[in-house]
Design a protein around this motif. Structure first.
Motif, PDB file in Angstrom:
ATOM      1  N   GLY A 112     -14.378 -39.737 -69.948  1.00  0.00           N
ATOM      2  CA  GLY A 112     -14.388 -39.878 -68.497  1.00  0.00           C
ATOM      3  C   GLY A 112     -13.463 -38.925 -67.781  1.00  0.00           C
ATOM      4  N   SER A 113     -12.489 -38.382 -68.488  1.00  0.00           N
ATOM      5  CA  SER A 113     -11.551 -37.430 -67.887  1.00  0.00           C
ATOM      6  C   SER A 113     -11.988 -35.980 -68.065  1.00  0.00           C
ATOM      7  CB  SER A 113     -10.158 -37.613 -68.504  1.00  0.00           C
ATOM      8  OG  SER A 113      -9.702 -38.929 -68.334  1.00  0.00           O
ATOM      9  N   GLY A 114     -13.124 -35.783 -68.711  1.00  0.00           N
ATOM     10  CA  GLY A 114     -13.622 -34.424 -68.913  1.00  0.00           C
ATOM     11  C   GLY A 114     -13.101 -33.761 -70.165  1.00  0.00           C
ATOM     12  N   ASN A 115     -12.403 -34.522 -71.015  1.00  0.00           N
ATOM     13  CA  ASN A 115     -11.881 -33.961 -72.259  1.00  0.00           C
ATOM     14  C   ASN A 115     -12.851 -34.207 -73.417  1.00  0.00           C
ATOM     15  OD1 ASN A 115      -9.335 -33.095 -71.161  1.00  0.00           O
ATOM     16  ND2 ASN A 115      -8.753 -35.266 -71.073  1.00  0.00           N
ATOM     17  N   PRO A 116     -12.885 -33.311 -74.373  1.00  0.00           N
ATOM     18  CA  PRO A 116     -13.820 -33.493 -75.497  1.00  0.00           C
ATOM     19  C   PRO A 116     -13.463 -34.730 -76.318  1.00  0.00           C
ATOM     20  CG  PRO A 116     -12.292 -31.688 -75.950  1.00  0.00           C
ATOM     21  CD  PRO A 116     -12.087 -32.072 -74.516  1.00  0.00           C
ATOM     22  N   ARG A 117     -14.489 -35.471 -76.705  1.00  0.00           N
ATOM     23  CA  ARG A 117     -14.263 -36.656 -77.526  1.00  0.00           C
ATOM     24  C   ARG A 117     -13.937 -36.283 -78.978  1.00  0.00           C
ATOM     25  NH1 ARG A 117     -15.652 -41.454 -75.192  1.00  0.00           N
ATOM     26  NH2 ARG A 117     -16.942 -41.371 -73.317  1.00  0.00           N
ATOM     27  N   GLU A 118     -14.403 -35.118 -79.401  1.00  0.00           N
ATOM     28  CA  GLU A 118     -14.212 -34.712 -80.794  1.00  0.00           C
ATOM     29  C   GLU A 118     -13.638 -33.305 -80.858  1.00  0.00           C
ATOM     30  OE1 GLU A 118     -17.892 -36.148 -83.316  1.00  0.00           O
ATOM     31  OE2 GLU A 118     -18.534 -35.408 -81.366  1.00  0.00           O
ATOM     32  N   VAL A 119     -12.498 -33.169 -81.508  1.00  0.00           N
ATOM     33  CA  VAL A 119     -11.920 -31.859 -81.818  1.00  0.00           C
ATOM     34  C   VAL A 119     -11.440 -31.924 -83.265  1.00  0.00           C
ATOM     35  CG1 VAL A 119     -10.104 -30.184 -81.322  1.00  0.00           C
ATOM     36  CG2 VAL A 119     -11.205 -31.397 -79.435  1.00  0.00           C
ATOM     37  N   ARG A 120     -11.892 -30.965 -84.063  1.00  0.00           N
ATOM     38  CA  ARG A 120     -11.425 -30.872 -85.453  1.00  0.00           C
ATOM     39  C   ARG A 120     -10.714 -29.545 -85.649  1.00  0.00           C
ATOM     40  NH1 ARG A 120     -16.391 -32.078 -89.421  1.00  0.00           N
ATOM     41  NH2 ARG A 120     -14.811 -31.565 -90.997  1.00  0.00           N
ATOM     42  N   LYS A 121      -9.538 -29.615 -86.263  1.00  0.00           N
ATOM     43  CA  LYS A 121      -8.804 -28.394 -86.585  1.00  0.00           C
ATOM     44  C   LYS A 121      -8.676 -28.310 -88.103  1.00  0.00           C
ATOM     45  CE  LYS A 121      -6.266 -28.142 -82.221  1.00  0.00           C
ATOM     46  NZ  LYS A 121      -4.948 -28.022 -81.555  1.00  0.00           N
ATOM     47  N   LEU A 122      -9.159 -27.200 -88.644  1.00  0.00           N
ATOM     48  CA  LEU A 122      -9.117 -26.984 -90.088  1.00  0.00           C
ATOM     49  C   LEU A 122      -8.209 -25.799 -90.387  1.00  0.00           C
ATOM     50  CD1 LEU A 122     -12.929 -27.333 -90.813  1.00  0.00           C
ATOM     51  CD2 LEU A 122     -11.172 -28.924 -91.581  1.00  0.00           C
ATOM     52  N   THR A 123      -7.177 -26.014 -91.190  1.00  0.00           N
ATOM     53  CA  THR A 123      -6.343 -24.900 -91.640  1.00  0.00           C
ATOM     54  C   THR A 123      -7.109 -24.123 -92.709  1.00  0.00           C
ATOM     55  OG1 THR A 123      -5.296 -26.138 -93.422  1.00  0.00           O
ATOM     56  CG2 THR A 123      -4.267 -26.271 -91.212  1.00  0.00           C
ATOM     57  N   TYR A 124      -6.571 -22.963 -93.078  1.00  0.00           N
ATOM     58  CA  TYR A 124      -7.196 -22.216 -94.165  1.00  0.00           C
ATOM     59  C   TYR A 124      -7.186 -23.026 -95.464  1.00  0.00           C
ATOM     60  CZ  TYR A 124      -8.279 -18.022 -91.622  1.00  0.00           C
ATOM     61  OH  TYR A 124      -8.856 -17.142 -90.754  1.00  0.00           O
ATOM     62  N   TYR A 125      -6.142 -23.800 -95.667  1.00  0.00           N
ATOM     63  CA  TYR A 125      -6.075 -24.646 -96.867  1.00  0.00           C
ATOM     64  C   TYR A 125      -7.112 -25.767 -96.798  1.00  0.00           C
ATOM     65  CZ  TYR A 125      -3.962 -27.301-100.714  1.00  0.00           C
ATOM     66  OH  TYR A 125      -3.726 -27.962-101.893  1.00  0.00           O
ATOM     67  N   ASP A 126      -7.238 -26.410 -95.626  1.00  0.00           N
ATOM     68  CA  ASP A 126      -8.272 -27.438 -95.440  1.00  0.00           C
ATOM     69  C   ASP A 126      -9.659 -26.869 -95.746  1.00  0.00           C
ATOM     70  OD1 ASP A 126      -6.375 -29.284 -94.489  1.00  0.00           O
ATOM     71  OD2 ASP A 126      -6.705 -28.695 -92.401  1.00  0.00           O
ATOM     72  N   LEU A 127      -9.928 -25.707 -95.160  1.00  0.00           N
ATOM     73  CA  LEU A 127     -11.246 -25.095 -95.309  1.00  0.00           C
ATOM     74  C   LEU A 127     -11.502 -24.713 -96.773  1.00  0.00           C
ATOM     75  CD1 LEU A 127     -13.672 -24.246 -93.557  1.00  0.00           C
ATOM     76  CD2 LEU A 127     -12.560 -22.030 -93.225  1.00  0.00           C
ATOM     77  N   TRP A 128     -10.501 -24.137 -97.406  1.00  0.00           N
ATOM     78  CA  TRP A 128     -10.591 -23.750 -98.820  1.00  0.00           C
ATOM     79  C   TRP A 128     -10.908 -24.965 -99.696  1.00  0.00           C
ATOM     80  CZ3 TRP A 128      -7.312 -24.971-103.041  1.00  0.00           C
ATOM     81  CH2 TRP A 128      -7.466 -24.163-104.174  1.00  0.00           C
ATOM     82  N   ARG A 129     -10.221 -26.080 -99.439  1.00  0.00           N
ATOM     83  CA  ARG A 129     -10.462 -27.288-100.241  1.00  0.00           C
ATOM     84  C   ARG A 129     -11.872 -27.813-100.024  1.00  0.00           C
ATOM     85  NH1 ARG A 129      -5.394 -31.372 -99.879  1.00  0.00           N
ATOM     86  NH2 ARG A 129      -6.696 -32.472-101.383  1.00  0.00           N
ATOM     87  N   GLU A 130     -12.327 -27.843 -98.773  1.00  0.00           N
ATOM     88  CA  GLU A 130     -13.673 -28.354 -98.502  1.00  0.00           C
ATOM     89  C   GLU A 130     -14.743 -27.445 -99.098  1.00  0.00           C
ATOM     90  OE1 GLU A 130     -14.454 -31.386 -97.217  1.00  0.00           O
ATOM     91  OE2 GLU A 130     -12.299 -31.575 -97.532  1.00  0.00           O
ATOM     92  N   VAL A 131     -14.530 -26.151 -99.015  1.00  0.00           N
ATOM     93  CA  VAL A 131     -15.497 -25.205 -99.585  1.00  0.00           C
ATOM     94  C   VAL A 131     -15.564 -25.374-101.101  1.00  0.00           C
ATOM     95  CG1 VAL A 131     -15.884 -22.741-100.049  1.00  0.00           C
ATOM     96  CG2 VAL A 131     -15.413 -23.528 -97.716  1.00  0.00           C
ATOM     97  N   ASN A 132     -14.430 -25.538-101.740  1.00  0.00           N
ATOM     98  CA  ASN A 132     -14.431 -25.753-103.185  1.00  0.00           C
ATOM     99  C   ASN A 132     -15.140 -27.053-103.561  1.00  0.00           C
ATOM    100  OD1 ASN A 132     -12.902 -23.834-105.124  1.00  0.00           O
ATOM    101  ND2 ASN A 132     -11.682 -23.797-103.247  1.00  0.00           N
ATOM    102  N   ARG A 133     -14.937 -28.103-102.784  1.00  0.00           N
ATOM    103  CA  ARG A 133     -15.582 -29.392-103.088  1.00  0.00           C
ATOM    104  C   ARG A 133     -17.094 -29.293-102.923  1.00  0.00           C
ATOM    105  NH1 ARG A 133     -13.523 -34.116 -99.997  1.00  0.00           N
ATOM    106  NH2 ARG A 133     -14.012 -35.354-101.859  1.00  0.00           N
ATOM    107  N   VAL A 134     -17.537 -28.590-101.875  1.00  0.00           N
ATOM    108  CA  VAL A 134     -18.980 -28.426-101.682  1.00  0.00           C
ATOM    109  C   VAL A 134     -19.564 -27.512-102.757  1.00  0.00           C
ATOM    110  CG1 VAL A 134     -20.726 -27.424-100.133  1.00  0.00           C
ATOM    111  CG2 VAL A 134     -18.976 -28.972 -99.227  1.00  0.00           C
ATOM    112  N   ALA A 135     -18.842 -26.452-103.127  1.00  0.00           N
ATOM    113  CA  ALA A 135     -19.301 -25.581-104.211  1.00  0.00           C
ATOM    114  C   ALA A 135     -19.417 -26.373-105.523  1.00  0.00           C
ATOM    115  CB  ALA A 135     -18.343 -24.403-104.384  1.00  0.00           C
ATOM    116  N   TYR A 136     -18.497 -27.306-105.730  1.00  0.00           N
ATOM    117  CA  TYR A 136     -18.537 -28.189-106.901  1.00  0.00           C
ATOM    118  C   TYR A 136     -19.845 -28.982-106.914  1.00  0.00           C
ATOM    119  CZ  TYR A 136     -16.780 -31.824-110.131  1.00  0.00           C
ATOM    120  OH  TYR A 136     -16.592 -32.689-111.183  1.00  0.00           O
TER     121      TYR A 136
END
Length: 675
Positions: A112-136
């Motif tokens: 209602g205030s015009g702010n996004p309901r969803e914001v995700r911030k992924l560090t390089y380490y976060d992204l690296w871990r998720e990519v490895n898990r999906v590659a697995y």
């Protein structure tokens, strides 16, 4: 100078030169740039070798470039072993960027205030871990290996780059299919590639509406027998059909994956295919363009540095969709190779209001903005206030992409959006080139800027404007834009176009006989400083009484009128002139269609282009048929005007626009008593 060439009816300011005082340390004279450019071409292979050596190779390359197995297909950096997923992630995780934010993702819904309901911030380490898990999962659960092929049909959510990077890690070749495409378009691409696995989502948001993506995917799979399994990302929590034994929820698969899963990146030949991206052709059937790991990475590395002048403290926002090549190169691979923090956004640029992008710029302190002329012209219609209500003081560089930018749209970016502080460029490249080839290059040295120009070719790029025989045309005269020698990032082995080496040779290298030039299909002009101004597609040219008229130029004239928001021009047969232009026009708010305005627009074209280009008829519509990337589908407009079959309309954003164009034309025919 030469012909009176225009973009959207606006004269091209060949002699205007803008230099920014706050960029004075980067200023260079045009002559100095051309001297450096000449040296890069003279010692061409060593030049590209020096750029390539800035990247991390598992095994050094033995040569710079060599001929492949088919005509005009080249192997770049043969002998070298590399992996673009390693370049984008592992080397950063091993150093100080490990906990630096790689992605800031913003979903479309707001509170209602015009702010996004969803914001995700992924560090390089976060992204690296998720990519490895999906590659697995891809390797262990589904047995995917180097050379296997998958299709990815996801919206603008973090899982899209994660799956791209995971596939690349394994050497699995992928095709991303834009989530706005229909089931038919998905099926055509997945079938042509021979994909065995499809990645999709239950649904996503677009302009506040829920799009049930899995339902569309299910329909496509019916005609793609090669697809054996489907991974579904739970984006919205919808109740969707899940075929037992075929379909799997990603979150359920991930429960069985160790949090610290590690999949070593495959040590791939430089020329190993990374992805196949399908681009529409004037003949209808999409062309599958192959890009590799090695040459493509080198071009992206160079252009991120040269064109975007990237720094470690930049916040970079490319407004494209990852489903298009701009998103592949300049949201996913380019920014990550350079270790940037990049913003990407799920939804529409004007939802729920026309200041959505400017609020993103303010919210995250965006410093580099990469957007499209179509979006700029759309946002200009809403006025300046939506821009000025937001802090844009962090912006330091803006580029556009996708089509020529008319000088007035360029000035709006320069004067209103960044208040004359930022270099504003218009990058030229295409799906086939993989990355930017022509642009101003603030990260190298900044030549004087001209509103609307693409600028000089980048270092190591041998671009020219030639006639139909391949001879250079004089400054100011229109010709065909060609690339005269191979470049890293060009369509890759084994066949340039997936499964069609003959089509690749014919479409791109035989249009200018006997020269071996890469034919871009674009119409361009060079000015006296050597800057290139791309002015539209060479296959969108009318020939009226022997005179060649670019449809884009004529549209530019119409759009420069105060009442016109958008225009599409096509040619129809004429017994006397051979062909005459007709125009479909969308008016700005506050203007009403009537006969007086039609005559006024005809006179406007007469005065601002010439009598030969005056449309025989002008039709007023409220929308034009566009692709989902925002480009006007002139082929459909022409088909409606000619009464021809519409052909493939799967790339349309709004099919109702076709009906409106058709209705406007039919009503005109009836008014003449021909209906």
């Amino acid at each position: 100078m030469g012909e009176d060439v225009k973009i959207l009816g606006e004269a091209l300011p060949f002699e205007e030169r803008i230099e920014l005082p706050n960029w004075i340390s980067r200023h260079t004279k045009v002559e100095s740039y051309w001297e450096t450019h000449g040296k890069s071409l003279h010692d061409y292979e060593n030049f590209w070798a020096s750029i390539a050596k800035e990247l991390d190779w598992f095994t050094p390359f033995e040569k710079v470039v060599e001929k492949g197995d088919y005509p005009y297909v080249y192997r770049w950096f043969p002998g070298g072993k590399i992996n673009i997923s390693y370049l984008a992630l592992d080397r950063h995780v091993a150093g100080w960027r490990k906990n630096k934010v790689a992605y800031i993702w913003e979903g479309e819904p707001i509170d209602g205030s015009g702010n996004p309901r969803e914001v995700r911030k992924l560090t390089y380490y976060d992204l690296w871990r998720e990519v490895n898990r999906v590659a697995y999962i891809l390797s262990r659960n589904f047995g995917l290996r180097k050379g296997d092929r998958i299709a990815i049909y996801l919206p603008m959510i973090p899982e899209l780059p994660i799956f791209m990077l995971a596939a690349a890690r394994l050497g699995v070749i992928f095709t991303v299919v834009f989530a706005g495409f229909t089931s038919e378009n998905l099926a055509i691409r997945a079938r042509d590639l021979g994909a065995t696995l499809l990645v999709t989502a239950d649904g996503f948001y677009r302009r506040g509406r829920v799009i049930r993506l899995k339902d569309i995917a299910d329909k496509a799979i019916e005609s793609v027998p090669s697809i054996r399994n489907v991974i579904v990302v739970r984006r919205l929590g919808l109740d969707v059909n899940m075929a037992d034994g075929r379909d799997f929820w990603l979150d359920e698969l991930l429960r069985g994956v160790p949090a610290n899963a590690y999949i070593e990146p495959a040590r791939l030949e430089s020329e190993h295919p990374l992805y196949v991206l399908y681009t529409s052709g004037t003949t209808g059937k999409p062309k599958g363009i192959i890009h590799d790991h090695g040459g493509y990475s080198v071009l992206l590395h160079a252009t991120m540095k040269w064109v975007f002048d990237v720094r470690d403290d930049d916040i970079y926002f490319c407004t494209a969709d990852i489903g298009w090549v701009t998103g592949h190169s300049y949201i996913v691979f380019g920014p990550l190779i350079e270790g940037l923090t990049a913003v990407f956004y799920e939804g529409a640029p004007d939802y729920p209001a026309p200041d959505r992008w400017w609020s993103i710029v303010e919210r995250y302190g965006v410093s580099i903005l990469y957007t499209t002329p179509t979006a700029v012209r759309m946002l200009m219609r809403y006025g300046d206030e939506y821009v000025r209500k937001h802090d844009r003081s962090t912006l330091r560089l803006i580029h556009s992409v996708g089509e020529p930018i008319n000088p007035s749209a360029w000035r709006w970016l320069y004067e209103v959006v960044c208040e004359k502080r930022c270099p504003v460029g218009s990058t030229w490249w295409m799906t086939e080139t993989g990355g930017i080839l022509i642009s101003i290059a603030p990260g190298l040295s900044l030549v004087p800027i001209k509103p609307g120009t693409n600028g000089p070719p980048l270092l190591g790029v041998d671009a020219d404007v030639v006639d139909e025989n391949g001879n250079p045309v004089e400054p100011g005269k229109k010709g065909f834009l060609v690339i005269k020698r191979p470049f890293p990032g060009m369509p890759a082995p084994p066949t340039g176009m997936w499964g069609d080496p003959d089509g690749y040779r014919r479409i791109y290298f035989e249009r200018i006989p006997g020269k071996g030039y890469f034919f871009t299909g674009d119409y361009a002009v060079r000015d006296n400083d050597g800057y290139i101004w791309v002015i539209g597609r060479a296959d969108e040219v009318l020939k009226v009484a022997g005179h060649r008229i670019g449809t884009y130029e004529l549209e530019s004239v119409l759009v420069s009128h105060k009442a016109v928001a958008e225009a599409a021009v096509v040619g129809v047969p004429d017994p006397v002139k051979g062909e005459v232009p007709i125009a479909y026009v969308v008016l700005k708010e506050g203007y009403q269609p009537n006969k007086e305005l039609m005559e006024e627009l005809k006179e406007w074209v007469r005065s601002n282009y010439g009598p030969i280009a005056v449309p025989s008829n002008i039709f007023f519509v409220t929308k034009l048929p566009k692709t989902r990337s925002g480009k006007i589908m002139r082929r459909l407009v022409k088909a409606v005007a000619m009464g021809s079959p519409l052909g493939d309309i799967t790339t349309l954003e709004d099919e109702a626009a076709v009906e409106e164009v058709k209705k406007a034309y039919e009503e005109f025919v009836k008014s003449l008593g021909k209906g």
